[in-house]
Design an enzyme around this catalytic site. Sequence first.
Site: not given
Length: 410
Positions: A162, A301, A312, A333, A338, A396
């Site tokens: 991502c 994010h 975050e 998002k 996403h 990830f």
Amino acid sequence: MRRVVVTGLGAVTPIGNSVEAFWTAAKNGQVGIGEITRFDTTDYKVKLAAEVKDFQPGDFMDRKAARRMEPFCQLAVAASRQALEDAGLDMSKEDPFRVGVSIGSGIGSLQAIEREYQRLLSGGPRKVNPMLVPLMISNMAAGNVSIQFGCKGKSINVVTACATGTHSIGEAFRSIQHGEAEVMLAGGTESAVTPLGIAGFSALTALSESTDPLRASIPFDRERNGFVMGEGAGVVVLEELEHALARGARIYGELAGYGATSDAFHITSPAEDGSGAAKAMELAMAEAGVTPAQVDYLNAHGTSTHHNDLFETRAVHLAFGEAAKNLKISSTKSMVGHLLGAAGGVEFVACVKSLEEGVLHPTAGYRVPDPECDLNYLPQGFRGEVQCCLSNSLGFGGHNATLCVKKYRD
């Protein structure tokens, strides 16, 4: 070190197939999430995705060429054409070996894998398309863009899940800084709303099972319960400053800082204390020569998963200290879902438009505050002077990337 500016923007998203359409919708908090139409979801717990709508590849490329590309490549070529045209870059006047491509995809083509695996099962190995490998591998987005537009310089495909789009822009930034190119097309692309894609992320319990499009992707909201799969592409033209000035290019802003770190913690969860993401933000700000108090906006994010949004938020507190309480934050998002490898590209476009117009889009659908997510997530958006923006991506594997873009000054 050579300075790098942004001179062109391109985007294909679930809320618009051009930068203008995307940005108009984003400013209005328009949500592009709906029921999945690509396949039958009867046996799936997840019913929603953020699909690109009414996209016609032939509007952006030769139809014969389009038929030889998987969707993630078509999206990349479309966004790249938009960005090149927006930049007014005439390739016939450029040294093609000084124009490069840094466009990544986190997955490549699940469509090709699913399609050809069924052929293998039903007819044996001789039935598999001989073009399967070049159709499915993720570097073909960069490859097809370079072929379509004659970009013969450095061509790379960064794959960091991502964080792919943000790393791709960051590495293009480095390439220009260090003299490897004058111009780079940079960003990310993804199209993974497929049976295997949804099933895989669903099995990981990463996806929201909400059936309400307005309460499915709700970053930082206390009721968040997973992300919504999206698709699209975001590509920008990055250019060495003197090269841009020499051709009279319009300059949207200056890409001034890039931070990249690894959590070294877990394959799917960010570091719980936010230290890795915080360091990426600190590095980007330091390179850009700005203090936390000078950053107006963070495009987070903000995936709408419990762990990401909490950790975050902790990272922002670590990186910004007392300045965190004045920082404006929102998550793209919340509207487009996403976009995986494309997320950072589209979100960087949003940052650049924020600088240009002095408008910050809202975190759409944010309704129920979470005491542990205690920052300003802009449920109503913001209008006013915007001088400096950060864009975060966390992938990830523990990949963290942050870009710092600010108003261009002589």
